[in-house]
Design a protein around this motif. Structure first.
Motif, PDB file in Angstrom:
ATOM      1  N   THR B  52       0.829  -1.207   0.000  1.00  0.00           N
ATOM      2  CA  THR B  52       0.000   0.000   0.000  1.00  0.00           C
ATOM      3  C   THR B  52       0.858   1.250   0.000  1.00  0.00           C
ATOM      4  O   THR B  52       0.355   2.331  -0.275  1.00  0.00           O
ATOM      5  N   TYR B  54       2.388   2.310   2.692  1.00  0.00           N
ATOM      6  CA  TYR B  54       2.364   2.882   4.026  1.00  0.00           C
ATOM      7  C   TYR B  54       3.707   2.688   4.719  1.00  0.00           C
ATOM      8  O   TYR B  54       4.100   3.455   5.570  1.00  0.00           O
ATOM      9  N   THR B  74       1.117   6.337  -1.517  1.00  0.00           N
ATOM     10  CA  THR B  74      -0.051   5.467  -1.402  1.00  0.00           C
ATOM     11  C   THR B  74      -1.184   5.863  -2.333  1.00  0.00           C
ATOM     12  O   THR B  74      -1.747   5.025  -3.039  1.00  0.00           O
ATOM     13  N   HIS B  75      -1.495   7.165  -2.348  1.00  0.00           N
ATOM     14  CA  HIS B  75      -2.723   7.563  -3.026  1.00  0.00           C
ATOM     15  C   HIS B  75      -2.621   7.483  -4.543  1.00  0.00           C
ATOM     16  O   HIS B  75      -3.624   7.640  -5.232  1.00  0.00           O
ATOM     17  N   LEU B  79      -5.326   1.466  -5.516  1.00  0.00           N
ATOM     18  CA  LEU B  79      -5.627   0.231  -4.807  1.00  0.00           C
ATOM     19  C   LEU B  79      -7.003   0.327  -4.162  1.00  0.00           C
ATOM     20  O   LEU B  79      -7.555   1.402  -3.996  1.00  0.00           O
TER      21      LEU B  79
END
Lengths: 308, 357, 278
Positions: B52, B54, B74-75, B79
């Motif tokens: 992800t 993170y 992440t963004h 996902l």
């Protein structure tokens, strides 16, 4: 990212700049934390630490001088019978009102726990003294308990043998009661929240084991909420010990430490800052010492059986 | 159908001296439902969080749809994820929770509404649009989480122990539901769990992790029937382990001496006489016979030490050979009491050996 | 302990009658002073043994406004309150974020130190604050009085806000990230709505503190920065009880309004941490 693959920088300045970025990169998290704490630390040092330091220094200065050291400010206050009486009075008021607050709060929270009719209204009533300036509370109390207030009116009209108004204002028991009015919510609210977080099934277990409701209260509920009560009573004690506005207008001749400090800088001309600072130091030390002892007591004996 | 959708390449992540992921390598194909299975602390969550974005791995690369996403925030990874704690936005209604990914992508409002309605229909939550998360049950909240993860058709759906906060009955129901939704959409999914039943029921393939490494990768059948290590065997619920030594090898079978008995099992490549091996036997696959049953291959005498009635089955503790203990479960029709003499038969194909230490 | 036991036992025996008596006396005990103030502020010629004032009047309010200069005083109070709220909320947000969401060594110790002003009677450091403000010529300025208030308000703001930020679920933020929100959008759509109630609560606490603050104000105020509590105190000293009562009513109404406003939202035990009207 790729920094290691670059050819060596030709100038010393570039080395320095690279060192800076590297420093920033490795310490970024720490630096951000420090930056976030900066305003709070500035406020703490400017508005608490430095003033306290100044008070300490001032308390050792001869009155009205900026130089020299002396213990006279302390010895004068502590040697004076009046000074010792002020300390005793402060403790009497604070401890008396704390004890009374506990005696009032425990039954009150037990009743309000049962969701009696209008319990929300009573809960709100308990919070009122917390949001009201102490000054206003003291004013209203003086009016109510005064010789022309409703309390004495009631005694004179409905009670036999009462010929003249009973003195409440400007007496030591009256002042204690005013303190209770102002500061019992701390104890009461903490006790109520301790009761609310108590698991009812524990009481049920007690009842199933054969305890009647009194015994459940005595052996299960009270020991479990004792830490909450004690925590709340500390708050009440602290507020009562440091109370200033109430004894200032409702204390009469009874002047606890806070008022005594203010008196030193407001009445004599020129103001006696060093004497005031010395008394302030004595007051602060006494409170810290008492709290330390109290916490030790709470941890050792008072808080047995608490869930938290 | 064979191109890789997710690829972990030598991913390593350390926390101080603790190595959470140790050169972890795994490829997940397009449209596949892959489960990362392992006990807590095995690194499966770290692997997920690396995917992800993170957590940033210390070494190794991660590829998503052929693109290196190791450095991507992440963004931007496109996902969808379902969380163990649901992680719904407590201040938004169901429709806003589900519509959040669409709002972030600036989709026009009418299209957004259509997609939200469709996602809610997919998880059977029509009519709950204006509820707040706290007004829903755990199962409903998790379905909202699933809808939110799927609403914009992400490349990959990640599920982080999505069922462990639900009660047992709901868990089975949701297991089926997730499987159905994922199959219907044909989406690539990575499912992280410590529950082996969940993993076997759901997955196309299972990756078992241990101490930050991939321990075994295979279909649920392969994992269940042919565990490659004691760790895997124990983790998926095997309980009879017998240490033995190969005595003879005969084309596709071999004879193993175990505590004075000779057991015949399928042969292993590169294992010859004298090698130490470990035998696994499932308690419910050992046949329990009368003491007068005919002798034969893999038939042994044993003594019942303890018998426990479990309703539809009986659970026995048996001793046999020279100090061997076995656990056997058989149906409760025929019962033996403690002290009884019985005969056991190990089915040859069900008796699995791996090289011993 | 036996005394306490006997006391409780006695209460227990007659619990129903006693219970209601206790609740009623409590109501009277708390409310009566306010009734007296309210009546005093509208009564005229109320002397001797009378339960209620014989005549009603609004003169005392007029006096309070004209002689007591209440509008000016109210303006001072609000300006000082606003500055104190802004400064302590900024301090609270920064420090609260550090305490609630960031790793640091010795966090507990640092927190205890920063919250130390709550453990010490305000008058003890008020002396030093006043002395410093005299040399900095901050006495009798809005900023000076407000900064003195900050020393009381900021610890509560830090306390409330670190609890708020700590309660922010990391997984929810991660979920927003996975949904495609970048840092800015994550802050606008998820973080902000979730922390706004906490920030508002901290602002209300700070304002109530500043509004009620007496000790530090008394040592730092001047003719241009008289606040409502100071004005009331001065009126008590002048001995005009009726005018003082009128001022008290004016002052109490906002406090009670705030209480009514927040009592449904906030838990009482949080209020205990939040309020301290000395």
């Amino acid at each position: 990212m790729g920094a290691g693959n670059d050819p060596p920088p030709p100038f010393a300045a570039a080395v320095q700049r690279d060192g800076m970025t590297a420093f920033w990169r490795t310490h970024q998290s720490t630096l951000v934390t420090v930056f976030l704490l900066l305003p709070a630390l500035a406020g703490f040092f400017g508005l608490f630490f430095y003033p306290m330091l100044l008070t300490v220094i001032l308390s050792f200065r001869p009155e009205g001088h900026e130089v020299g050291w002396t213990l006279e400010n302390y010895t004068r206050f502590l040697a004076d019978p009046d000074g010792r009486w002020v300390i005793l009075l402060t403790f009497i008021l604070a401890l008396g009102s704390t004890a009374l607050s506990v005696l009032l709060s425990v039954p009150l929270s037990l009743i309000l726990r049962e969701k009696v009719r209008g319990h929300q209204f009573y809960r709100l009533m308990i919070l009122v003294p917390l949001v009201i300036p102490g000054l206003i509370g003291a004013l209203g109390l003086l009016l109510f308990w005064g010789s022309r207030g409703w309390f004495n009116l009631f005694l004179l009209q409905f009670m036999p043998f009462v010929q003249r108004p009973v003195a409440v204002n400007y007496t030591i028991h009256g002042l204690t009661m005013f303190y209770v009015w102002l500061y019992f919510p701390y104890t009461c609210v903490t006790t109520m929240s301790a009761l609310e977080s108590l698991d009812r099934s524990i009481e049920e277990a007690g009842a199933v084991s054969g305890a009647n409701r009194w015994q459940v209260l005595r052996y299960i509920v009270l020991p479990l909420i004792t830490p909450g009560i004690l925590a709340g009573s500390v708050l009440t004690f602290m507020a009562a010990f440091g109370a200033f506005s109430v004894p200032l207008i409702a204390g009469g001749n009874y002047r606890p430490l806070a008022v005594e400090i203010y008196k030193q800088i407001s009445i004599p001309i020129p103001a006696r800052w060093s004497a005031a600072s010395a008394i302030a130091m004595i007051m602060g030390l006494l409170q810290v010492a008492f709290l330390t002892l109290y916490m030790r007591f709470v941890r050792r004996g008072g808080g047995t059986g608490g869930p938290r | 159908m064979t191109d890789a959708m997710i690829e972990f390449r030598d991913v390593t992540k350390r926390y101080g001296s603790l190595v959470a992921n140790d050169h972890f390598t795994l490829t997940i194909q397009r449209g596949e439902l892959m489960t990362l299975l392992g006990p807590s602390g095995c690194g499966k969550t770290t692997a997920l969080r690396c995917l992800t974005g993170y957590i940033r791995p210390d070494e190794g690369r991660i590829f998503l749809d052929g693109k290196d996403v190791t450095e991507l925030p992440t963004h931007q990874r496109e996902l969808g994820m379902v969380f163990q704690s649901f992680a719904l936005f407590p201040h938004m209604m169901v429709q806003d929770n589900v519509g959040f990914p669409l709002m972030i992508r600036n989709l026009p409002k009418d299209q957004r509404q259509k997609m939200v309605a469709e996602a809610l229909r997919l998880v059977r939550l029509e009519g709950y649009e204006t509820h707040y998360p706290r007004q829903l049950s755990g199962g409903q909240q998790q379905r909202v989480g699933l809808a939110r993860a799927l609403v914009y058709r992400p490349k990959v759906l990640l599920l982080d122990e999505p069922l462990s906060n639900l009660d047992a009955k709901l868990r089975e129901e949701m297991r089926f539901e997730i499987k159905e939704v994922v199959t219907r959409l044909g989406i690539t999914a990575m499912y992280v769990t410590h529950d082996q039943a969940e993993a076997l029921a759901l997955s196309d393939r299972v990756a078992i992790m241990n101490r930050g490494r991939l321990e075994q990768l295979g279909t649920p059948e392969e994992i269940y029937e042919k565990p490659q290590s004691r760790f895997v065997a124990e983790f998926i619920g095997l309980s009879n382990f017998l240490e033995g030594q190969v005595q003879a090898v005969d084309r596709d079978t071999m004879a193993v001496g175990v505590g004075g008995l000779q057991v015949t099992v399928p042969a292993l490549p590169r294992i010859g006489p004298g090698h130490k091996v470990l035998l696994f036997l499932r308690p419910n696959e050992i046949e329990l016979l009368r003491p007068d049953a005919p002798a034969g291959m893999n038939v042994f005498d044993a003594r019942v030490e303890k018998a426990t009635y479990l309703g539809d089955t009986m659970d026995y503790r048996l001793t046999l050979g020279q100090g061997l203990d076995l656990r056997v479960q058989s149906d409760a029709q025929r019962r033996f009491g403690p002290g009884a003499q019985v005969r056991l038969r190990f089915p040859r194909v069900r008796c699995w050996a791996i090289p011993g230490d | 302990m036996t005394l306490m036991k006997a006391y409780l036992r006695g209460l227990w025996e007659g619990k129903f009658i006693l219970g209601y008596t206790l609740l009623l006396s409590l109501t009277l005990f708390i409310a009566a002073p306010f009734l007296m103030i309210a009546l005093r502020s509208v009564g005229k010629g109320w002397f001797g043994r009378l339960w209620l004032p014989p005549q009603l009047t609004l003169d005392w309010y007029r006096w309070a406004v004209e002689v007591g200069n209440i509008p000016e005083v109210m303006k001072n109070t609000l300006i000082i309150g606003a500055i104190a709220v802004i400064v302590s909320t900024v301090i609270g947000i920064f420090a609260g974020w550090a305490f609630g969401r960031r790793q640091m060594p010795g966090k507990e110790v640092l927190m205890a130190i920063i919250l130390l002003p709550r453990m010490i009677p305000p008058i003890t450091y008020a002396l030093g604050v006043a002395k410093i403000f005299y040399t900095l010529e901050l006495v009798d300025t809005y900023l000076g009085v407000a900064m003195a208030h900050v020393s009381v308000c900021a610890p509560y703001a830090i306390l409330v806000l670190s609890a708020t930020f700590e309660g922010l679920d990391e997984r929810v933020l991660e979920a927003a990230g996975v949904c495609g929100a970048n840092t800015i959008k994550r802050f606008i759509y998820v973080v902000l709505p979730l922390i706004l109630p906490g920030i508002l609560a901290s602002m209300i606490f700070s304002f109530t503190h500043s509004y009620n603050e007496f000790t530090l104000t008394l040592l730092t105020y001047g003719p241009n920065t008289v606040t409502l509590p100071i004005r009331t105190y001065l009126a008590v000293g002048d001995g005009y009880w009726e005018i003082t009562s009128a001022m008290a009513v004016i002052m109490v109404v906002p406090s009670l309004l705030i209480l009514a406003m927040i009592q449904r939202r906030a838990k009482p035990e949080k209020l205990v941490g939040g309020f301290k009207g000395v």
